[in-house]
Design an enzyme around this catalytic site. Structure first.
Site: not given
Length: 248
Positions: A170, A154
């Site tokens: 994350y 990501s």
């Protein structure tokens, strides 16, 4: 590609990738292996497997690392002498906690297990099959037509692009995956196995939420095009679904 293994295919982007590979008019891989935690709950994937005999559904809990050796044998029994051309580590986890006062140790641990440790250990487990495919196609340049590891990451794992903070579990787990991918790209060069990071964009899934600007089809079709167009110079790169390179 004779064979591709995609993790996390019960829903979201993993399922979308399977759909894209069998429905977009491209030549389908001989073996399309899709992992899920519980096959009974993956009804849409089950239907696709009924329609396409090249789809193989394999159950595995990616956080149960003791399963990986037996899982590798199952994959070996399917791909046989073809080996594995592409390992796409797609499965991921994104907790809801965001800012530092709300960071939870449990979230940090779970994110690292799923987003960082599992892709590394799965790549290790699949390495003999990737090496087999690479050796079989020694006349081809390094890339997915030979052997390639694609780690779904990501932009939130980019340190250079972080201008909003938060999302500790994350961000940290994806940054760790990015670092691991770069090491893979260097360590596996001797076997002519490529390794890249691939950002799918912000996509409307259970993980991405309904405010995301991209639909699953746009993201996965873009990622498949990126994989199909990979050249030796892309080894070790951090790319997104439209082919743009992202800063580390």
């Amino acid at each position: 590609m004779n064979s591709i293994l995609i993790t996390g295919c019960n829903r979201g982007l993993g399922l979308g990738l399977v759909k894209c590979l069998v429905r977009n008019g491209r030549e389908m891989p001989k073996h399309l292996l899709a992992t899920v935690r519980n096959a009974e709950k993956a009804q849409e994937l089950q239907q696709l497997a009924k329609e396409h005999s090249n789809i193989h559904i394999l159950e595995i809990d990616l956080t149960n690392f003791d399963e990986y050796e037996a899982f590798a044998k199952k994959v070996d029994n399917i791909v046989k002498e073809d080996g594995l051309n592409v390992l796409f580590n797609s499965a991921g986890l994104a907790p809801k906690s965001t800012r530092l006062p709300h960071a939870q140790l449990k979230d940090l641990r779970e994110c690292f297990e799923v987003n960082s440790l599992a892709p590394v250990m799965m790549t290790k487990a699949m390495l003999p099959l990737l090496q087999r495919a690479s050796a079989l196609h020694a006349d081809r340049p390094i890339g997915p037509q030979r052997a390639c590891v694609v780690n779904m990451t990501s932009v939130l794992g980019s340190i250079g692009a972080n201008d909003s903070g938060g999302l500790y579990a994350y961000r940290m787990s994806k940054a760790a995956l990015n670092a691991a991918t770069k090491s893979m790209s260097l360590d596996l060069r001797g076997d002519s196995i490529m390794a890249i990071c691939l950002h799918p964009g912000w996509v409307r899934t259970d993980m991405g939420g309904q405010k995301a600007p991209l639909d699953v089809e746009t993201s996965v079709s873009g990622m498949v095009k990126v994989i199909d167009s990979l050249q030796p110079q892309h080894n070790g790169k951090f790319l997104q679904f439209d082919g743009k390179e992202i800063e580390w």
